[in-house]
Design a protein around this motif. Structure first.
Motif, mmCIF file in Angstrom:
data_model
loop_
_atom_site.group_PDB
_atom_site.id
_atom_site.type_symbol
_atom_site.label_atom_id
_atom_site.label_comp_id
_atom_site.label_asym_id
_atom_site.label_seq_id
_atom_site.Cartn_x
_atom_site.Cartn_y
_atom_site.Cartn_z
ATOM 1 N N ARG A 59 0.839 -1.187 0.000
ATOM 2 C CA ARG A 59 0.000 0.000 0.000
ATOM 3 C C ARG A 59 0.882 1.249 0.000
ATOM 4 N NH1 ARG A 59 -1.251 -2.230 5.369
ATOM 5 N NH2 ARG A 59 -0.065 -1.076 6.946
ATOM 6 N N THR A 61 0.838 5.874 -0.421
ATOM 7 C CA THR A 61 0.118 7.140 -0.455
ATOM 8 C C THR A 61 1.028 8.226 -1.005
ATOM 9 O OG1 THR A 61 -1.189 6.528 1.488
ATOM 10 C CG2 THR A 61 -1.122 8.851 0.912
ATOM 11 N N SER A 71 -3.792 7.198 -3.319
ATOM 12 C CA SER A 71 -3.263 6.001 -2.682
ATOM 13 C C SER A 71 -3.638 4.760 -3.461
ATOM 14 C CB SER A 71 -3.776 5.883 -1.241
ATOM 15 O OG SER A 71 -5.181 5.772 -1.210
ATOM 16 N N TRP A 73 -3.783 0.188 -2.936
ATOM 17 C CA TRP A 73 -3.755 -0.927 -1.975
ATOM 18 C C TRP A 73 -3.902 -2.215 -2.770
ATOM 19 C CZ3 TRP A 73 -4.928 -0.097 3.638
ATOM 20 C CH2 TRP A 73 -4.895 -1.274 4.373
ATOM 21 N N GLU A 75 -3.665 -6.364 -2.093
ATOM 22 C CA GLU A 75 -3.599 -7.350 -1.021
ATOM 23 C C GLU A 75 -4.030 -8.719 -1.523
ATOM 24 O OE1 GLU A 75 -5.717 -8.023 3.344
ATOM 25 O OE2 GLU A 75 -5.322 -5.975 2.628
ATOM 26 N N ARG A 113 -7.972 -7.313 -2.019
ATOM 27 C CA ARG A 113 -8.192 -5.897 -2.322
ATOM 28 C C ARG A 113 -7.238 -5.460 -3.422
ATOM 29 N NH1 ARG A 113 -8.166 -0.781 1.988
ATOM 30 N NH2 ARG A 113 -8.088 0.877 0.415
ATOM 31 N N ARG A 126 -12.992 5.599 -3.993
ATOM 32 C CA ARG A 126 -12.153 4.414 -4.180
ATOM 33 C C ARG A 126 -12.715 3.538 -5.293
ATOM 34 N NH1 ARG A 126 -11.472 0.651 1.046
ATOM 35 N NH2 ARG A 126 -10.642 2.633 1.851
ATOM 36 N N ASP A 130 -12.836 -4.801 -3.604
ATOM 37 C CA ASP A 130 -12.822 -4.380 -2.208
ATOM 38 C C ASP A 130 -13.886 -5.145 -1.422
ATOM 39 O OD1 ASP A 130 -12.032 -2.942 -0.008
ATOM 40 O OD2 ASP A 130 -12.650 -0.981 -0.778
#
Length: 361
Positions: A59, A61, A71, A73, A75, A113, A126, A130
């Motif tokens: 992740r 930013t 940002s 992310w 995962e 994610r 976003r 997710d």
């Protein structure tokens, strides 16, 4: 050649990371001995995710100035007992499920994610894969975090897989999402709205809206008190799937308690369940306890399961813990759910035990 290619790839990742304001590599390695007992057959195995879901992520930013930031992310879920990656789904339908022929698992993909965001004083926008808003509440009030043998009935068991969800991880995550999160400056109030797409051809077919839907979650969190409600719907030609739930927790200091109520609907089938759980600090560890039940109601059958779980997590350090969890499940109404891979007869009981280690980084 392979070593050179890997070196170049790592160099490219490092170069990209250095261009960001901040980039973090994070993860959880959680492996357990999982013992299951049932009236038909028992099972012993090494498995992942007894206290937390194993994962590997990145992740970052970037400060854009004027109070705005960008940002990302990424995962990925992992199976730490065999090194495989967890399955994903590309369109919230059966057609977008795991690659056929490899047992429902695959190489590392960012199934948990994969998002990019813009945030400012107005909140966060976003996009990507997710969590669904209607799932978050199921996780929040459960002492066992919806993993391992202690996971609660409303979040995990519908006696034939997650009600109405035909492919991997649907009902927990959604692909192709656009979400809005309210800012943190609302005096404890918060909200989350999400829309996701099934990405089918708009050709007039009955299935053209399959996999599309959305959800909303609103709540209040301040000091020791937390409460939230959520609802969502996913469209399918065979019948829309609806999830609604409410949770509340309160931290008394000497112990934290949580309650949860869930109601799901898939066509003519309705599922209802609830959970009562607790977290009790004990020295360098924590005792976890929960009671949960969930049942389906239809014109054909009314299976139900009731489960009690007791666990203990002992922190060896801030990042490493040992844990053990025992659970017992009682089936009725023709249900035959068993724990930790065992097999049990309809209306019979099953017990399970997890013994494991978790390391975070």
């Amino acid at each position: 050649m392979k070593k050179s290619s890997l070196g170049l790839a790592l160099l490219a990742v490092a170069s990209a990371a250095s261009a960001q304001s901040s980039v973090t590599l994070f993860g959880v390695i959680d492996t357990r001995v999982a013992i299951g007992r049932g009236s038909i057959a028992d099972k012993n195995q090494l498995a992942g995710g007894g206290a937390s879901t194993p994962r590997l992520g990145f992740r970052g930013t970037e400060d854009l100035g004027g109070g705005m930031s960008a940002s990302f992310w990424l995962e990925a879920g992992l199976n730490t007992d065999d090194g495989t990656g967890a399955p994903t789904n590309v369109n919230n339908q059966a057609s977008g499920g795991p690659i056929a022929g490899i047992g429902g698992s695959q190489g590392v993909v960012f199934n948990r994610r994969a998002t990019v965001s813009l945030a400012s004083t107005w909140g966060e926008l976003r996009a990507g894969r997710d969590y669904m808003p209607q799932y978050w509440n199921l996780y929040y009030a459960d002492p066992f975090g919806n993993v391992g043998v202690g996971n609660p009935m409303p979040a995990t068991y519908t006696f034939s897989g997650r009600t109405g969800y035909p492919a991997a991880n649907i009902g927990v995550y959604a692909s192709n999402t656009i979400s809005y999160f309210t800012p943190a400056s609302l005096g404890g109030f918060f909200g989350h709205v999400q829309y996701y797409m099934g990405e089918n051809l708009k050709n007039g077919a009955a299935t053209e809206d399959d996999g599309s839907g959305g959800g909303v979650r609103v709540g209040y969190a301040k000091g020791p008190f937390y409460a939230s409600v959520a609802t969502g719907r996913t469209n399918y030609a065979a019948g829309d799937v609806r999830q609604s739930n409410a949770v509340g927790t309160y931290d008394f200091g000497v112990a934290k308690v949580g309650v949860q109520y869930s109601r799901d609907k898939n066509g003519a089938v309705t599922g209802k369940g609830w959970l009562l759980g607790g977290w009790v600090p004990v020295g360098a560890g924590q005792v976890l306890v929960s009671y949960s039940q969930y049942g389906l109601s239809s014109a054909v059958a009314n299976p139900e399961g009731k489960k009690i779980a007791l666990g203990y997590i002992h922190q060896l350090s801030k990042r490493t813990a040992l844990y053990g969890t025992f659970a017992r499940l009682k089936n009725s109404g023709g249900a035959a759910v068993a724990l930790n891979g065992a097999a049990t007869a309809p209306n019979s009981s099953s017990t399970g035990l997890d013994l494991g280690i978790r390391h975070t980084f």
